[in-house]
Design a protein around this motif. Structure first.
Motif, PDB file in Angstrom:
ATOM      1  N   UNK A  86     -30.559 -14.145 -30.975  1.00  7.71           N
ATOM      2  CA  UNK A  86     -30.713 -15.496 -30.421  1.00  7.71           C
ATOM      3  C   UNK A  86     -31.304 -16.411 -31.481  1.00  7.71           C
ATOM      4  N   UNK A  87     -31.212 -17.704 -31.226  1.00  4.25           N
ATOM      5  CA  UNK A  87     -31.747 -18.696 -32.171  1.00  4.25           C
ATOM      6  C   UNK A  87     -33.251 -18.555 -32.383  1.00  4.25           C
ATOM      7  N   UNK A  88     -33.959 -18.065 -31.363  1.00  2.09           N
ATOM      8  CA  UNK A  88     -35.413 -17.961 -31.487  1.00  2.09           C
ATOM      9  C   UNK A  88     -35.874 -16.626 -32.053  1.00  2.09           C
ATOM     10  N   UNK A  89     -34.936 -15.843 -32.611  1.00  3.82           N
ATOM     11  CA  UNK A  89     -35.322 -14.641 -33.339  1.00  3.82           C
ATOM     12  C   UNK A  89     -35.402 -13.365 -32.536  1.00  3.82           C
ATOM     13  N   UNK A  90     -34.903 -13.372 -31.315  1.00  5.39           N
ATOM     14  CA  UNK A  90     -34.846 -12.133 -30.548  1.00  5.39           C
ATOM     15  C   UNK A  90     -33.592 -11.350 -30.927  1.00  5.39           C
ATOM     16  N   UNK A  91     -33.653 -10.026 -30.805  1.00  9.25           N
ATOM     17  CA  UNK A  91     -32.509  -9.184 -31.150  1.00  9.25           C
ATOM     18  C   UNK A  91     -32.436  -7.997 -30.209  1.00  9.25           C
ATOM     19  N   UNK A  92     -31.205  -7.602 -29.898  1.00 10.39           N
ATOM     20  CA  UNK A  92     -30.967  -6.437 -29.054  1.00 10.39           C
ATOM     21  C   UNK A  92     -29.991  -5.496 -29.771  1.00 10.39           C
ATOM     22  N   UNK A  93     -30.223  -4.204 -29.632  1.00  4.94           N
ATOM     23  CA  UNK A  93     -29.312  -3.179 -30.134  1.00  4.94           C
ATOM     24  C   UNK A  93     -28.949  -2.283 -28.965  1.00  4.94           C
ATOM     25  N   UNK A  94     -27.682  -2.323 -28.581  1.00  2.17           N
ATOM     26  CA  UNK A  94     -27.218  -1.572 -27.408  1.00  2.17           C
ATOM     27  C   UNK A  94     -28.079  -1.863 -26.178  1.00  2.17           C
ATOM     28  N   UNK A  95     -28.426  -3.128 -26.015  1.00  2.00           N
ATOM     29  CA  UNK A  95     -29.177  -3.544 -24.836  1.00  2.00           C
ATOM     30  C   UNK A  95     -30.678  -3.367 -24.921  1.00  2.00           C
TER      31      UNK A  95
ATOM     32  N   UNK B  21     -31.061 -10.552 -37.141  1.00  2.00           N
ATOM     33  CA  UNK B  21     -29.849  -9.770 -37.391  1.00  2.00           C
ATOM     34  C   UNK B  21     -30.107  -8.676 -38.414  1.00  2.00           C
ATOM     35  N   UNK B  22     -30.834  -9.022 -39.491  1.00  2.00           N
ATOM     36  CA  UNK B  22     -31.146  -8.039 -40.523  1.00  2.00           C
ATOM     37  C   UNK B  22     -31.976  -6.890 -39.948  1.00  2.00           C
ATOM     38  N   UNK B  23     -32.926  -7.222 -39.072  1.00  2.00           N
ATOM     39  CA  UNK B  23     -33.747  -6.181 -38.447  1.00  2.00           C
ATOM     40  C   UNK B  23     -32.896  -5.278 -37.566  1.00  2.00           C
ATOM     41  N   UNK B  24     -31.958  -5.873 -36.838  1.00  2.00           N
ATOM     42  CA  UNK B  24     -31.083  -5.084 -35.976  1.00  2.00           C
ATOM     43  C   UNK B  24     -30.182  -4.160 -36.803  1.00  2.00           C
ATOM     44  N   UNK B  25     -29.689  -4.664 -37.915  1.00  2.00           N
ATOM     45  CA  UNK B  25     -28.828  -3.848 -38.773  1.00  2.00           C
ATOM     46  C   UNK B  25     -29.608  -2.686 -39.390  1.00  2.00           C
ATOM     47  N   UNK B  26     -30.886  -2.897 -39.677  1.00  2.00           N
ATOM     48  CA  UNK B  26     -31.714  -1.795 -40.191  1.00  2.00           C
ATOM     49  C   UNK B  26     -31.850  -0.703 -39.137  1.00  2.00           C
ATOM     50  N   UNK B  27     -31.980  -1.113 -37.889  1.00  2.00           N
ATOM     51  CA  UNK B  27     -32.067  -0.134 -36.806  1.00  2.00           C
ATOM     52  C   UNK B  27     -30.769   0.658 -36.695  1.00  2.00           C
ATOM     53  N   UNK B  28     -29.642  -0.026 -36.800  1.00  2.00           N
ATOM     54  CA  UNK B  28     -28.353   0.649 -36.717  1.00  2.00           C
ATOM     55  C   UNK B  28     -28.178   1.613 -37.887  1.00  2.00           C
TER      56      UNK B  28
ATOM     57  N   UNK C 144     -21.670   3.786 -38.642  1.00  2.00           N
ATOM     58  CA  UNK C 144     -21.468   3.292 -37.293  1.00  2.00           C
ATOM     59  C   UNK C 144     -20.759   1.940 -37.315  1.00  2.00           C
ATOM     60  N   UNK C 145     -19.899   1.716 -36.346  1.00  2.65           N
ATOM     61  CA  UNK C 145     -19.338   0.390 -36.129  1.00  2.65           C
ATOM     62  C   UNK C 145     -20.356  -0.433 -35.381  1.00  2.65           C
ATOM     63  N   UNK C 146     -20.448  -1.699 -35.709  1.00  2.00           N
ATOM     64  CA  UNK C 146     -21.360  -2.598 -35.005  1.00  2.00           C
ATOM     65  C   UNK C 146     -20.639  -3.910 -34.720  1.00  2.00           C
ATOM     66  N   UNK C 147     -20.670  -4.318 -33.469  1.00  2.00           N
ATOM     67  CA  UNK C 147     -20.179  -5.641 -33.085  1.00  2.00           C
ATOM     68  C   UNK C 147     -21.401  -6.531 -32.920  1.00  2.00           C
ATOM     69  N   UNK C 148     -21.565  -7.483 -33.837  1.00  2.00           N
ATOM     70  CA  UNK C 148     -22.756  -8.325 -33.850  1.00  2.00           C
ATOM     71  C   UNK C 148     -22.394  -9.738 -33.382  1.00  2.00           C
ATOM     72  N   UNK C 149     -23.016 -10.165 -32.304  1.00  2.00           N
ATOM     73  CA  UNK C 149     -22.734 -11.504 -31.775  1.00  2.00           C
ATOM     74  C   UNK C 149     -23.836 -12.465 -32.192  1.00  2.00           C
TER      75      UNK C 149
ATOM     76  N   UNK D 217     -25.688   4.617 -43.410  1.00  2.00           N
ATOM     77  CA  UNK D 217     -27.068   5.105 -43.297  1.00  2.00           C
ATOM     78  C   UNK D 217     -27.953   4.606 -44.432  1.00  2.00           C
ATOM     79  N   UNK D 218     -27.353   4.213 -45.575  1.00  2.00           N
ATOM     80  CA  UNK D 218     -28.157   3.695 -46.686  1.00  2.00           C
ATOM     81  C   UNK D 218     -28.397   2.198 -46.577  1.00  2.00           C
ATOM     82  N   UNK D 219     -27.957   1.605 -45.463  1.00  2.00           N
ATOM     83  CA  UNK D 219     -28.185   0.187 -45.244  1.00  2.00           C
ATOM     84  C   UNK D 219     -27.029  -0.709 -45.633  1.00  2.00           C
ATOM     85  N   UNK D 220     -26.010  -0.160 -46.286  1.00  2.00           N
ATOM     86  CA  UNK D 220     -24.855  -0.989 -46.663  1.00  2.00           C
ATOM     87  C   UNK D 220     -24.104  -1.442 -45.413  1.00  2.00           C
ATOM     88  N   UNK D 221     -23.632  -2.683 -45.464  1.00  2.00           N
ATOM     89  CA  UNK D 221     -22.887  -3.250 -44.348  1.00  2.00           C
ATOM     90  C   UNK D 221     -21.551  -3.757 -44.875  1.00  2.00           C
TER      91      UNK D 221
END
Length: 235
Positions: free
Chosen positions: A12-21, A36-43, A53-58, A71-75
């Motif tokens: 969200x614009x205010x910096x919230x993030x969800x990964x699989x809910x 988004x960067x924090x969420x991608x680190x979790x993935x 892993x595939x990730x659909x990021x909205x 797993x090494x953080x590359x996207x």
């Protein structure tokens, strides 16, 4: 490359993030980009080594990014990752890369090996920065760098370039690995300085060991040559 299930990311614009809910811990002042960067680190932490892993990021504006997270953080963009899977040794490369390769090859053919080596080194860095050091684009550039260095009379540098390429190809493409390994060995044989040759021999042996039974003959030959170099026997 085997890709596992698709993970859903939302920010969200205010910096919230969800990964699989599941909502990530909030941080004061975090932007959507940081979220988004924090969420991608979790993935990335969820991915297994070698099985991204595939990730659909909205995005907050509804934009959907289809990504592949390693797993090494590359996207990677999912479409590019799919193209890589279909063309594992990157016979087809981006137009910008192909144009640079053509210039490098032309410089080699014109005997301007120092120029070719400098351009190839720059392409290596660009490909590594844009796609990762073990991406086929980067490995091909590394091999081209080896060609230019060898033509410039730097057999040691060429050997290093091919060792790096072989190490990158290992586990990705058997044929490309063995070809880079063969070229590394040939360059090693042309190195005259004994100290450099011993060090390079150790690098060659280390990457040959990765190949297992298929390159056992080369491993035996490399170990024999390295032992002779260490003992001061002419080879």
């Amino acid at each position: 490359m085997t890709v596992q299930r698709v993970v859903k990311i939302a920010v969200t614009d205010d910096g919230d993030a969800w990964v699989d809910g599941a909502r990530l811990a909030s941080e004061p002042g975090r932007s959507a980009v940081q979220a988004r960067a924090a969420a991608l680190r979790v993935v990335a932490e969820m991915a297994d080594d070698g099985r991204p892993l595939r990730a659909d990021a909205s995005e907050p504006d509804g934009t959907l990014w289809r990504l592949v997270v390693h797993s090494d953080g590359r996207v990677e963009d999912a479409a590019q990752a799919s193209q890589r899977a279909d063309d594992p040794v990157a016979r087809t490369v981006p137009e910008d890369y192909q144009a640079q390769r053509d210039v490098i090859v032309a410089a080699c053919q014109a005997g301007r090996s120092a120029v070719a080596a400098a351009l190839a080194e720059s392409l290596c860095q660009q490909a590594a920065d844009e796609h990762g050091r073990t991406h086929p684009y980067a490995l091909q550039a590394r091999e081209l760098y080896g060609v230019a260095l060898l033509q410039a009379g730097d057999a040691a540098g060429a050997c290093e370039a091919y060792v790096a390429a072989a190490r990158g190809w290992a586990g990705q493409n058997r044929t490309a690995y063995q070809e880079a390994l063969r070229r590394a060995y040939a360059c090693w044989q042309r190195v005259e300085d004994r100290t450099s040759s011993v060090w390079l021999g150790e690098q060659v042996v280390s990457v040959v060991r990765v190949g297992g039974e298929d390159v056992s003959d080369m491993l035996r030959a490399a170990l024999t040559r390295l032992d002779r170099l260490r003992s001061g026997v002419s080879v």
